[in-house]
Design a protein around this motif. Structure first.
Motif, PDB file in Angstrom:
ATOM      1  N   TYR A   1       0.791  -1.227   0.000  1.00  0.00           N
ATOM      2  CA  TYR A   1       0.000   0.000   0.000  1.00  0.00           C
ATOM      3  C   TYR A   1       0.825   1.279   0.000  1.00  0.00           C
ATOM      4  O   TYR A   1       0.260   2.373   0.040  1.00  0.00           O
ATOM      5  CB  TYR A   1      -0.949  -0.007   1.201  1.00  0.00           C
ATOM      6  CG  TYR A   1      -1.925  -1.154   1.157  1.00  0.00           C
ATOM      7  CD1 TYR A   1      -2.759  -1.343   0.061  1.00  0.00           C
ATOM      8  CD2 TYR A   1      -1.998  -2.078   2.200  1.00  0.00           C
ATOM      9  CE1 TYR A   1      -3.656  -2.405   0.006  1.00  0.00           C
ATOM     10  CE2 TYR A   1      -2.883  -3.144   2.153  1.00  0.00           C
ATOM     11  CZ  TYR A   1      -3.716  -3.301   1.053  1.00  0.00           C
ATOM     12  OH  TYR A   1      -4.601  -4.354   1.002  1.00  0.00           O
ATOM     13  N   GLN A   2       2.162   1.183  -0.040  1.00  0.00           N
ATOM     14  CA  GLN A   2       2.977   2.398  -0.079  1.00  0.00           C
ATOM     15  C   GLN A   2       2.856   3.062  -1.445  1.00  0.00           C
ATOM     16  O   GLN A   2       2.890   2.389  -2.491  1.00  0.00           O
ATOM     17  CB  GLN A   2       4.430   2.093   0.227  1.00  0.00           C
ATOM     18  CG  GLN A   2       5.270   3.353   0.371  1.00  0.00           C
ATOM     19  CD  GLN A   2       6.577   3.113   1.109  1.00  0.00           C
ATOM     20  OE1 GLN A   2       7.013   1.977   1.252  1.00  0.00           O
ATOM     21  NE2 GLN A   2       7.192   4.174   1.574  1.00  0.00           N
ATOM     22  N   THR A   3       2.706   4.393  -1.449  1.00  0.00           N
ATOM     23  CA  THR A   3       2.565   5.150  -2.691  1.00  0.00           C
ATOM     24  C   THR A   3       3.764   6.070  -2.880  1.00  0.00           C
ATOM     25  O   THR A   3       4.508   6.343  -1.942  1.00  0.00           O
ATOM     26  CB  THR A   3       1.274   5.998  -2.676  1.00  0.00           C
ATOM     27  OG1 THR A   3       1.343   6.955  -1.611  1.00  0.00           O
ATOM     28  CG2 THR A   3       0.045   5.121  -2.500  1.00  0.00           C
ATOM     29  N   LEU A   4       3.925   6.574  -4.098  1.00  0.00           N
ATOM     30  CA  LEU A   4       5.058   7.439  -4.411  1.00  0.00           C
ATOM     31  C   LEU A   4       5.017   8.741  -3.629  1.00  0.00           C
ATOM     32  O   LEU A   4       6.046   9.295  -3.270  1.00  0.00           O
ATOM     33  CB  LEU A   4       5.072   7.758  -5.912  1.00  0.00           C
ATOM     34  CG  LEU A   4       5.377   6.605  -6.865  1.00  0.00           C
ATOM     35  CD1 LEU A   4       5.149   7.044  -8.299  1.00  0.00           C
ATOM     36  CD2 LEU A   4       6.813   6.130  -6.672  1.00  0.00           C
ATOM     37  N   SER A   5       3.813   9.243  -3.387  1.00  0.00           N
ATOM     38  CA  SER A   5       3.649  10.501  -2.683  1.00  0.00           C
ATOM     39  C   SER A   5       2.251  10.545  -2.094  1.00  0.00           C
ATOM     40  O   SER A   5       1.437   9.639  -2.299  1.00  0.00           O
ATOM     41  CB  SER A   5       3.852  11.691  -3.634  1.00  0.00           C
ATOM     42  OG  SER A   5       2.709  11.844  -4.469  1.00  0.00           O
ATOM     43  N   LEU A   6       1.956  11.618  -1.383  1.00  0.00           N
ATOM     44  CA  LEU A   6       0.613  11.795  -0.843  1.00  0.00           C
ATOM     45  C   LEU A   6      -0.419  11.888  -1.960  1.00  0.00           C
ATOM     46  O   LEU A   6      -1.591  11.582  -1.765  1.00  0.00           O
ATOM     47  CB  LEU A   6       0.580  13.071   0.015  1.00  0.00           C
ATOM     48  CG  LEU A   6      -0.739  13.425   0.703  1.00  0.00           C
ATOM     49  CD1 LEU A   6      -1.132  12.352   1.708  1.00  0.00           C
ATOM     50  CD2 LEU A   6      -0.634  14.774   1.405  1.00  0.00           C
ATOM     51  N   PHE A   7       0.015  12.296  -3.162  1.00  0.00           N
ATOM     52  CA  PHE A   7      -0.901  12.537  -4.274  1.00  0.00           C
ATOM     53  C   PHE A   7      -0.848  11.442  -5.337  1.00  0.00           C
ATOM     54  O   PHE A   7      -1.468  11.576  -6.387  1.00  0.00           O
ATOM     55  CB  PHE A   7      -0.580  13.879  -4.921  1.00  0.00           C
ATOM     56  CG  PHE A   7      -0.529  15.006  -3.931  1.00  0.00           C
ATOM     57  CD1 PHE A   7      -1.689  15.572  -3.430  1.00  0.00           C
ATOM     58  CD2 PHE A   7       0.690  15.483  -3.459  1.00  0.00           C
ATOM     59  CE1 PHE A   7      -1.649  16.590  -2.503  1.00  0.00           C
ATOM     60  CE2 PHE A   7       0.734  16.507  -2.534  1.00  0.00           C
ATOM     61  CZ  PHE A   7      -0.435  17.060  -2.049  1.00  0.00           C
ATOM     62  N   SER A   8      -0.126  10.385  -5.065  1.00  0.00           N
ATOM     63  CA  SER A   8       0.013   9.314  -6.046  1.00  0.00           C
ATOM     64  C   SER A   8      -1.047   8.246  -5.832  1.00  0.00           C
ATOM     65  O   SER A   8      -1.370   7.876  -4.699  1.00  0.00           O
ATOM     66  CB  SER A   8       1.410   8.685  -5.930  1.00  0.00           C
ATOM     67  OG  SER A   8       1.486   7.518  -6.721  1.00  0.00           O
ATOM     68  N   THR A   9      -1.586   7.710  -6.925  1.00  0.00           N
ATOM     69  CA  THR A   9      -2.557   6.623  -6.847  1.00  0.00           C
ATOM     70  C   THR A   9      -1.912   5.274  -7.161  1.00  0.00           C
ATOM     71  O   THR A   9      -2.610   4.279  -7.321  1.00  0.00           O
ATOM     72  CB  THR A   9      -3.720   6.871  -7.822  1.00  0.00           C
ATOM     73  OG1 THR A   9      -3.209   6.940  -9.158  1.00  0.00           O
ATOM     74  CG2 THR A   9      -4.442   8.162  -7.479  1.00  0.00           C
ATOM     75  N   SER A  10      -0.586   5.260  -7.238  1.00  0.00           N
ATOM     76  CA  SER A  10       0.129   4.040  -7.608  1.00  0.00           C
ATOM     77  C   SER A  10       0.611   3.274  -6.383  1.00  0.00           C
ATOM     78  O   SER A  10       1.358   3.802  -5.559  1.00  0.00           O
ATOM     79  CB  SER A  10       1.341   4.384  -8.488  1.00  0.00           C
ATOM     80  OG  SER A  10       0.928   5.000  -9.684  1.00  0.00           O
ATOM     81  N   CYS A  11       0.137   2.066  -6.235  1.00  0.00           N
ATOM     82  CA  CYS A  11       0.694   1.103  -5.281  1.00  0.00           C
ATOM     83  C   CYS A  11       0.377  -0.285  -5.820  1.00  0.00           C
ATOM     84  O   CYS A  11      -0.357  -0.419  -6.807  1.00  0.00           O
ATOM     85  CB  CYS A  11       0.138   1.307  -3.869  1.00  0.00           C
ATOM     86  SG  CYS A  11      -1.570   0.766  -3.620  1.00  0.00           S
TER      87      CYS A  11
END
Length: 266
Positions: free
Chosen positions: A235-245
């Motif tokens: 569930y870690q994402t690239l940033s607070l605004f990223s939808t990628s995990c």
């Protein structure tokens, strides 16, 4: 103080009582509080430590995603970070709503330490009248309403989610009891939140979202003081605004999704 009127009837007697009960219940379903402790949609309590300065998908669905940004500290000799949720972002369609706790050196209950942004523009939340802000995100209405003079709001995105959010500090006494060893010039202001979802949760993913799926069986160990939920890598994402995990479901429109790498770098 912002007060709310409730009507109580008993026989022929009618009484009006002012209430202020619209804040997160940290022991209720869908809560996210403390360092950080969750109560899932299945009613099971668990801890998810994540990582200092990390970002994780709390809920991900085909229609929206909620990410959290973690702040933290790691005292000397400890193998894991102490972590708290400093900011949440709700992403749907091409819109982004951010609710964050400001960094403050010394806590004051009378000072508002909550920041809200809509599509990267700062929202000025009124403190009088209805004490709320409204916007229309395509076909969905967004409402941010104060539930106290400072540091507490109710956030509603029609058809998706409702959240009660408060900003809380780590006090000196709490710091000593838990041996956080936090610096004296940072109150580690963080969010306490309770989520209520307004749509089907059958396909939810995310640290919290997964616990709402029918048939979900929690893997956490019961009966221990701190039942731990893993899954940081899922569930870690690239940033607070990223939808990628690895397991995220929500996808931005292409013009928004193309900026995720830049946002992560920033």
């Amino acid at each position: 103080m912002i007060l709310y009127l409730s009507r109580i009837e008993s026989g022929t007697h009618v009484e009006f009582v002012f209430l202020t009960v619209r804040k997160p219940n940290c022991d209720g379903y869908g809560s996210l509080c403390y360092d950080p402790r969750f109560v899932g949609g299945d009613g099971v309590m668990f801890y998810f430590h994540g990582a200092k300065d990390g970002n994780f998908a709390i809920v991900s669905d085909d229609e929206f995603q909620i990410n959290a940004h973690f702040i933290g500290s790691r005292p000397q000799g400890r193998t894991r970070d102490y972590t708290w949720v400093q900011a949440l972002t709700v992403m749907f369609d091409s819109h982004t709503l951010v609710i964050s706790a400001n960094r403050v050196s010394h806590w004051d209950d009378n000072v508002d330490s909550l920041t809200v942004k809509w599509d990267d523009e700062l929202i000025n939340l009124p403190t009088d009248g209805e004490a709320e802000w409204r916007a229309n995100g395509d076909e969905r209405e967004v409402i941010v309403e104060r539930t106290d003079d400072t540091n507490s709001v109710r956030v509603m995105v029609s058809g998706l989610v409702e959240m009660d959010i408060s900003v809380k500090p780590i006090g000196e006494k709490e710091n000593k009891i838990h041996n956080y060893e936090l610096p004296q010039d940072d109150a580690f202001a963080h969010l306490e939140t309770q989520f209520r979802f307004k749509k089907s949760t059958d396909n939810f993913e995310g640290v919290l979202g997964q616990t709402y799926r029918p048939g979900y069986v929690s893997p956490v160990k019961r009966g221990v003081p701190m039942p731990m939920m893993g899954g940081e890598n899922k569930y870690q994402t690239l940033s607070l605004f990223s939808t990628s995990c690895k397991l995220c479901k929500f996808q931005r429109p292409s013009i928004i999704a193309g900026t995720e790498g830049l946002v992560a770098q920033y």
